[in-house]
Design an enzyme around this catalytic site. Structure first.
Site, PDB file in Angstrom:
ATOM      1  N   ASP A  65       0.866  -1.181   0.000  1.00 36.12           N
ATOM      2  CA  ASP A  65       0.000   0.000   0.000  1.00 36.12           C
ATOM      3  C   ASP A  65       0.897   1.224   0.000  1.00 36.12           C
ATOM      4  O   ASP A  65       1.441   1.612   1.040  1.00 36.12           O
ATOM      5  CB  ASP A  65      -0.909   0.014   1.237  1.00 36.12           C
ATOM      6  CG  ASP A  65      -2.078  -0.951   1.114  1.00 36.12           C
ATOM      7  OD1 ASP A  65      -2.615  -1.092   0.005  1.00 36.12           O
ATOM      8  OD2 ASP A  65      -2.454  -1.570   2.127  1.00 36.12           O
ATOM      9  N   ARG A  73       3.888   2.675   2.994  1.00 34.50           N
ATOM     10  CA  ARG A  73       4.690   1.685   3.728  1.00 34.50           C
ATOM     11  C   ARG A  73       6.188   1.832   3.462  1.00 34.50           C
ATOM     12  O   ARG A  73       7.002   1.560   4.325  1.00 34.50           O
ATOM     13  CB  ARG A  73       4.259   0.264   3.357  1.00 34.50           C
ATOM     14  CG  ARG A  73       2.766   0.010   3.379  1.00 34.50           C
ATOM     15  CD  ARG A  73       2.109   0.370   4.692  1.00 34.50           C
ATOM     16  NE  ARG A  73       0.695  -0.004   4.674  1.00 34.50           N
ATOM     17  CZ  ARG A  73      -0.228   0.524   5.446  1.00 34.50           C
ATOM     18  NH1 ARG A  73       0.109   1.470   6.315  1.00 34.50           N
ATOM     19  NH2 ARG A  73      -1.481   0.126   5.376  1.00 34.50           N
ATOM     20  N   ARG A 139      -7.180  10.597   1.775  1.00 36.81           N
ATOM     21  CA  ARG A 139      -6.722   9.603   0.800  1.00 36.81           C
ATOM     22  C   ARG A 139      -7.441   9.790  -0.542  1.00 36.81           C
ATOM     23  O   ARG A 139      -6.953   9.328  -1.573  1.00 36.81           O
ATOM     24  CB  ARG A 139      -6.986   8.185   1.319  1.00 36.81           C
ATOM     25  CG  ARG A 139      -6.222   7.843   2.586  1.00 36.81           C
ATOM     26  CD  ARG A 139      -6.800   6.597   3.266  1.00 36.81           C
ATOM     27  NE  ARG A 139      -6.619   5.398   2.481  1.00 36.81           N
ATOM     28  CZ  ARG A 139      -7.218   4.239   2.767  1.00 36.81           C
ATOM     29  NH1 ARG A 139      -8.052   4.155   3.801  1.00 36.81           N
ATOM     30  NH2 ARG A 139      -7.008   3.180   2.012  1.00 36.81           N
ATOM     31  N   LYS A 169      -9.892   1.492  -5.674  1.00 38.35           N
ATOM     32  CA  LYS A 169     -10.564   1.022  -4.459  1.00 38.35           C
ATOM     33  C   LYS A 169     -11.320   2.195  -3.814  1.00 38.35           C
ATOM     34  O   LYS A 169     -10.962   3.358  -4.049  1.00 38.35           O
ATOM     35  CB  LYS A 169      -9.559   0.396  -3.482  1.00 38.35           C
ATOM     36  CG  LYS A 169      -8.407   1.300  -3.057  1.00 38.35           C
ATOM     37  CD  LYS A 169      -7.385   0.521  -2.254  1.00 38.35           C
ATOM     38  CE  LYS A 169      -6.313   1.441  -1.684  1.00 38.35           C
ATOM     39  NZ  LYS A 169      -5.238   0.725  -0.994  1.00 38.35           N
ATOM     40  N   HIS A 170     -12.449   1.956  -3.130  1.00 36.92           N
ATOM     41  CA  HIS A 170     -13.016   0.674  -2.720  1.00 36.92           C
ATOM     42  C   HIS A 170     -14.421   0.586  -3.321  1.00 36.92           C
ATOM     43  O   HIS A 170     -15.335   1.250  -2.835  1.00 36.92           O
ATOM     44  CB  HIS A 170     -13.101   0.577  -1.197  1.00 36.92           C
ATOM     45  CG  HIS A 170     -11.783   0.876  -0.523  1.00 36.92           C
ATOM     46  ND1 HIS A 170     -11.320   2.147  -0.290  1.00 36.92           N
ATOM     47  CD2 HIS A 170     -10.821   0.024  -0.046  1.00 36.92           C
ATOM     48  CE1 HIS A 170     -10.145   2.096   0.324  1.00 36.92           C
ATOM     49  NE2 HIS A 170      -9.811   0.821   0.474  1.00 36.92           N
ATOM     50  N   HIS A 182     -12.248  -1.396   9.064  1.00 35.65           N
ATOM     51  CA  HIS A 182     -11.218  -2.147   9.790  1.00 35.65           C
ATOM     52  C   HIS A 182     -11.726  -2.551  11.176  1.00 35.65           C
ATOM     53  O   HIS A 182     -11.298  -3.567  11.727  1.00 35.65           O
ATOM     54  CB  HIS A 182      -9.946  -1.313   9.969  1.00 35.65           C
ATOM     55  CG  HIS A 182      -9.246  -1.009   8.689  1.00 35.65           C
ATOM     56  ND1 HIS A 182      -9.588   0.058   7.885  1.00 35.65           N
ATOM     57  CD2 HIS A 182      -8.216  -1.640   8.068  1.00 35.65           C
ATOM     58  CE1 HIS A 182      -8.789   0.073   6.826  1.00 35.65           C
ATOM     59  NE2 HIS A 182      -7.946  -0.934   6.912  1.00 35.65           N
ATOM     60  N   ASP A 252     -10.847  -7.083  -0.137  1.00 36.70           N
ATOM     61  CA  ASP A 252     -10.157  -6.369   0.920  1.00 36.70           C
ATOM     62  C   ASP A 252      -9.806  -7.413   1.992  1.00 36.70           C
ATOM     63  O   ASP A 252     -10.252  -8.569   1.912  1.00 36.70           O
ATOM     64  CB  ASP A 252     -11.037  -5.245   1.483  1.00 36.70           C
ATOM     65  CG  ASP A 252     -10.214  -4.085   2.046  1.00 36.70           C
ATOM     66  OD1 ASP A 252      -9.013  -4.286   2.313  1.00 36.70           O
ATOM     67  OD2 ASP A 252     -10.767  -2.990   2.237  1.00 36.70           O
TER      68      ASP A 252
END
Length: 341
Positions: A65, A73, A139, A169-170, A182, A252
């Site tokens: 990601d 990351r 984002r 996404k998403h 999450h 996901d």
């Protein structure tokens, strides 16, 4: 062992492979690895880890990601990328500059990821910036559909120029629900028409440059009682049949709290595959990944040639990349766009 990737994407514990992970990567149903921050120290370490993974499984798909902003990351030795909303803000001042820089940023992000030996980043986010969803937040490129679609298209064209497949996404849109999938189960109560006319439009109109899609762990209750990633309505009736999408569908993460609405891990695996997912992500829970693998071993699953489209295409070495004028100029422009990066 088939030359095609298996359907399970999992994660790793640290900076190097363990003996257990080497054995795990050899399992036929394992087809992908996603790296998290705990797996990354710097460019050289990532390259060494990637080489080790590919020695175990040459055809495996390696992902990360690397959206930008708070979802990045790869950091040490890599360009700090702005949150995508910064491009939407620039759009309000100078549309031409925003388009050009979004394209260059897509290229730079993809080029750096590819130079490490990884295949793709799960990017970009095509959710609308509605102000409702904190987990999406900055984002997203923009609140305005036209700005979002234009900027995301440019970003994805830049990714293609670097040799990377794109993942929107998403689907069909996570930006209009407040709950974070999450940790909770988001439910969108709007009409199907509203979702189609608003949140889904970026996916529809970006489809010419979209190689893969990741559905949301969101229930759109006026359409289906299941989350989109477990829904034949969203993945088959709408995405495949109505829209004619022939790219890869990634689930996901099946460990996310919202995925529990589909049942236990066996239920999640079977329902995601039945709905039409081509690859299943099971991350940050090795026990859950082993459960998923055990379920897959009881199933007759055809090798999936679609997944080959996600393998990296042409790319530069890292040393060659950082010597290019485009990389150097784009880094300067991105730093000016968002000094915090």
């Amino acid at each position: 062992m088939s030359d095609l990737p298996g359907v399970l994407m999992l994660d790793l514990q640290g900076l190097e492979l363990t003996d257990e992970e080497r054995q795990l990567l050899m399992q036929p149903h394992v087809g992908g690895v996603i790296l998290f921050a705990r797996n990354v120290r710097d460019v050289a370490q990532v390259q060494a880890l990637v080489s080790d993974i590919r020695r175990c499984r040459p055809q495996i798909l390696l992902a990360v990601d690397q959206e930008g902003g708070r979802v990045q990351r790869l950091r040490e030795g890599f360009t700090r990328l702005p949150a995508m909303l910064r491009f939407g803000e620039l759009w309000q001042q100078d549309q031409s500059a925003a388009r050009a820089l979004a394209r260059d940023c897509g290229w730079l992000m993809a080029a750096e990821v590819l130079a490490c030996g990884l295949d793709f980043s799960f990017a970009p986010v095509l959710d609308l910036h509605t102000g409702v969803s904190d987990v999406i937040g900055d984002r997203a490129f923009a609140a305005d559909q036209e700005a979002l679609i234009t900027l995301a298209t440019e970003f994805m064209q830049g990714m293609h120029e670097a040799g990377m497949a794109t993942t929107g996404k998403h689907f069909p849109g996570h930006g209009s629900v407040s709950a974070d999938s999450h940790h909770a189960l988001p439910v969108d109560t709007r009409t199907v028409q509203s979702i189609r006319e608003q949140d889904m439009q970026p996916f529809v109109r970006c489809m010419p440059v979209m190689d893969a899609v990741m559905p949301a762990h969101v229930i759109y209750e006026q359409a289906d009682a299941a989350c989109a990633g477990f829904s034949r309505y969203w993945l088959q009736t709408v995405l495949r049949q109505e829209l004619g999408f022939d790219g890869v569908i990634f689930s996901d993460d099946l460990v996310m709290a919202a995925a529990a609405a589909a049942g236990n891990m066996e239920d999640r695996v079977k329902k995601a595959l039945a709905a039409g997912c081509d690859m299943l992500l099971v991350c940050n829970d090795r026990s859950a990944a082993l459960q998923a693998l055990a379920v897959l071993e009881t199933m007759d699953i055809e090798p999936n040639a679609r997944l080959l489209r996600m393998q990296r295409k042409h790319h530069l070495t890292f040393d060659a990349l950082i010597a290019t004028p485009r990389w150097q100029q784009t880094r300067k422009q991105l730093a000016q766009l968002d000094p915090a990066t």
